[in-house]
Design a protein around this motif. Structure first.
Motif, PDB file in Angstrom:
ATOM      1  N   PRO A 110     -16.482 -14.368  -0.035  1.00 23.07           N
ATOM      2  CA  PRO A 110     -17.354 -14.903  -1.079  1.00 23.07           C
ATOM      3  C   PRO A 110     -18.427 -13.894  -1.490  1.00 23.07           C
ATOM      4  CG  PRO A 110     -17.911 -15.854   1.060  1.00 23.07           C
ATOM      5  CD  PRO A 110     -16.738 -14.957   1.282  1.00 23.07           C
ATOM      6  N   LEU A 111     -18.813 -13.953  -2.737  1.00 24.57           N
ATOM      7  CA  LEU A 111     -19.948 -13.156  -3.214  1.00 24.57           C
ATOM      8  C   LEU A 111     -20.874 -14.114  -3.962  1.00 24.57           C
ATOM      9  CD1 LEU A 111     -18.713  -9.786  -4.771  1.00 24.57           C
ATOM     10  CD2 LEU A 111     -20.342 -10.066  -2.900  1.00 24.57           C
ATOM     11  N   ALA A 112     -22.063 -14.299  -3.413  1.00 22.98           N
ATOM     12  CA  ALA A 112     -22.998 -15.228  -4.049  1.00 22.98           C
ATOM     13  C   ALA A 112     -23.978 -14.432  -4.900  1.00 22.98           C
ATOM     14  CB  ALA A 112     -23.732 -16.033  -2.990  1.00 22.98           C
ATOM     15  N   VAL A 113     -24.005 -14.710  -6.185  1.00 21.65           N
ATOM     16  CA  VAL A 113     -24.979 -14.074  -7.076  1.00 21.65           C
ATOM     17  C   VAL A 113     -25.695 -15.177  -7.848  1.00 21.65           C
ATOM     18  CG1 VAL A 113     -23.802 -11.846  -7.320  1.00 21.65           C
ATOM     19  CG2 VAL A 113     -23.165 -13.723  -8.825  1.00 21.65           C
ATOM     20  N   GLU A 114     -26.714 -14.794  -8.602  1.00 24.28           N
ATOM     21  CA  GLU A 114     -27.525 -15.791  -9.314  1.00 24.28           C
ATOM     22  C   GLU A 114     -26.665 -16.724 -10.164  1.00 24.28           C
ATOM     23  OE1 GLU A 114     -31.245 -13.851 -10.638  1.00 24.28           O
ATOM     24  OE2 GLU A 114     -31.082 -15.367 -12.248  1.00 24.28           O
ATOM     25  N   LYS A 214     -24.146  -3.134  -4.369  1.00 26.34           N
ATOM     26  CA  LYS A 214     -23.435  -2.616  -5.555  1.00 26.34           C
ATOM     27  C   LYS A 214     -22.620  -3.727  -6.224  1.00 26.34           C
ATOM     28  CE  LYS A 214     -21.882   0.637  -8.272  1.00 26.34           C
ATOM     29  NZ  LYS A 214     -22.804   1.298  -9.210  1.00 26.34           N
ATOM     30  N   PHE A 215     -21.905  -4.510  -5.408  1.00 27.00           N
ATOM     31  CA  PHE A 215     -21.079  -5.586  -5.984  1.00 27.00           C
ATOM     32  C   PHE A 215     -21.984  -6.623  -6.671  1.00 27.00           C
ATOM     33  CE2 PHE A 215     -18.150  -4.663  -2.158  1.00 27.00           C
ATOM     34  CZ  PHE A 215     -17.569  -3.605  -2.827  1.00 27.00           C
ATOM     35  N   GLU A 216     -23.106  -6.937  -6.029  1.00 25.95           N
ATOM     36  CA  GLU A 216     -24.014  -7.933  -6.630  1.00 25.95           C
ATOM     37  C   GLU A 216     -24.567  -7.418  -7.954  1.00 25.95           C
ATOM     38  OE1 GLU A 216     -25.327 -10.089  -2.435  1.00 25.95           O
ATOM     39  OE2 GLU A 216     -26.808  -8.884  -3.530  1.00 25.95           O
ATOM     40  N   GLN A 217     -24.872  -6.119  -7.978  1.00 21.74           N
ATOM     41  CA  GLN A 217     -25.398  -5.527  -9.223  1.00 21.74           C
ATOM     42  C   GLN A 217     -24.323  -5.580 -10.326  1.00 21.74           C
ATOM     43  OE1 GLN A 217     -25.421  -1.265  -9.229  1.00 21.74           O
ATOM     44  NE2 GLN A 217     -25.208  -1.522 -11.441  1.00 21.74           N
ATOM     45  N   LEU A 218     -23.097  -5.190  -9.971  1.00 18.78           N
ATOM     46  CA  LEU A 218     -22.018  -5.194 -10.973  1.00 18.78           C
ATOM     47  C   LEU A 218     -21.724  -6.609 -11.462  1.00 18.78           C
ATOM     48  CD1 LEU A 218     -19.516  -2.581  -9.472  1.00 18.78           C
ATOM     49  CD2 LEU A 218     -20.894  -2.322 -11.534  1.00 18.78           C
ATOM     50  N   LEU A 219     -21.646  -7.564 -10.530  1.00 21.38           N
ATOM     51  CA  LEU A 219     -21.376  -8.949 -10.938  1.00 21.38           C
ATOM     52  C   LEU A 219     -22.504  -9.473 -11.813  1.00 21.38           C
ATOM     53  CD1 LEU A 219     -19.025  -8.865  -8.909  1.00 21.38           C
ATOM     54  CD2 LEU A 219     -19.667 -11.167  -8.215  1.00 21.38           C
ATOM     55  N   GLY A 220     -23.751  -9.114 -11.455  1.00 19.22           N
ATOM     56  CA  GLY A 220     -24.904  -9.529 -12.270  1.00 19.22           C
ATOM     57  C   GLY A 220     -24.740  -9.038 -13.696  1.00 19.22           C
ATOM     58  N   GLU A 221     -24.393  -7.762 -13.839  1.00 22.52           N
ATOM     59  CA  GLU A 221     -24.197  -7.177 -15.181  1.00 22.52           C
ATOM     60  C   GLU A 221     -23.062  -7.876 -15.915  1.00 22.52           C
ATOM     61  OE1 GLU A 221     -25.019  -2.631 -13.838  1.00 22.52           O
ATOM     62  OE2 GLU A 221     -23.466  -2.922 -15.337  1.00 22.52           O
TER      63      GLU A 221
END
Ligand code: SF4
Length: 292
Positions: A110-114, A214-221
């Motif tokens: 899982p990747l939790a982002v905003e 890095k993954f959180e930053q990319l997913l955010g974008e």
């Protein structure tokens, strides 16, 4: 509202690499899921053949790893598969852990982002785990049939080198042979083009945290985009046209040229064979079934 993605969508090294190479390519391939009938490279038959051979090699190795008799598998193979398989038999790394060997295994984390909860998925050619206590380790092996060896610095930058160890560590907590600490994981690329010289990467808690960030930053974008224009085309330079657009199935739509790039000049350091595979899938769906 975060970007609307297909309900079955999971992020992967291919989709993240597409985004990093060219945000528009991500939009067209993964959001619009747009097939476009431009051949990615020329000549078409040669490229299709290259892809087919790569698939056949992976299948052969999968069977050999499942202990099917190798003489039987090698019987009647044509060039270059016969040479590749011979290389595999002679140069399969002999230092792999043996307690657990899995081939063609899919894992996700899982990747939790905003914007919400997403998944990051990886499909592994081979995972080998073994050893006790401080000696316990896991090696992820990826078989590459690209025409050239991809250099260590270029591989280090590739999303695959980040995604595979990350997902393995995260997913291992729920697996019988886990959990694994980042320091116990190694990522190794094995090339038919240089079978005695596998390229290896260690892993660490620092890299793991850097990858997560890095993954959180990319997913955010990615997830903050809504429309096509939020996913710009890669800059229109001669180099990008030559290295990226010339081999991309969307080049006519993007007005980045009509002629396909020559396969001989295909830059495997710019687009991975997975990118090529994915791009071809779109193309070949329109033309004929791939008979792996
Ligand atoms: S043709 Fe070029 S600009 Fe268009 S999606 Fe492909 S890489 Fe991006």
């Amino acid at each position: 509202m975060p970007l609307k993605l297909p309900s079955t969508f999971a992020f992967s090294q291919s989709s993240l690499q597409s985004y990093v190479n060219c945000p528009r390519r991500f939009w067209l391939a993964y959001v619009e899921q747009l097939a476009w009938p431009a051949l990615e490279a020329s000549p078409y038959d040669e490229q299709e053949q290259q892809l087919r051979l790569g698939g056949q090699f992976h299948q052969l190795v999968e069977r050999a790893e499942a202990c099917m008799p190798t003489e039987l598998l090698a019987d009647g193979l044509d060039y270059p598969l016969d040479e590749w398989f011979e290389s595999y038999l002679r140069h399969r790394p002999d230092d792999l852990p043996t307690e657990m060997v899995e081939v063609e295994r899919e894992l996700s984390a899982p990747l939790a982002v905003e914007a919400g909860q997403y998944r990051l998925a990886a499909r592994y050619d081979l995972i080998a785990v073994g050893g006790e206590g401080a000696d316990r380790r896991a090696v992820v092996l990826d078989w590459k049939t690209s025409r050239r060896v991809i250099s260590h610095p270029t591989l280090a930058q590739r999303m695959q080198t980040r995604v595979y160890p990350y997902v393995l560590v995260e997913a291992s907590a729920g697996l019988p042979w886990g959990p694994l600490a980042p320091e116990q994981v190694e990522m190794r690329y094995w090339f038919t083009a240089a079978p005695a010289d596998a390229v290896s990467f260690g892993y660490s808690s620092e890299l793991h945290e850097a990858n997560r960030a890095k993954f959180e930053q990319l997913l955010g974008e990615i997830l903050s985009g809504e429309r096509e224009r939020d996913f710009p085309k890669v800059a229109d330079t001669d180099e990008n046209r030559k290295r990226l657009c010339g081999y991309c199935i969307y080049r006519s739509r993007c007005d980045r040229g009509v002629e396909a790039g020559e396969l001989e000049e295909y830059d495997e350091e710019a687009f991975s064979d997975e990118d090529l595979e994915m791009a071809l899938e779109f193309t070949l769906d329109e033309v004929q079934e791939l008979a792996f």
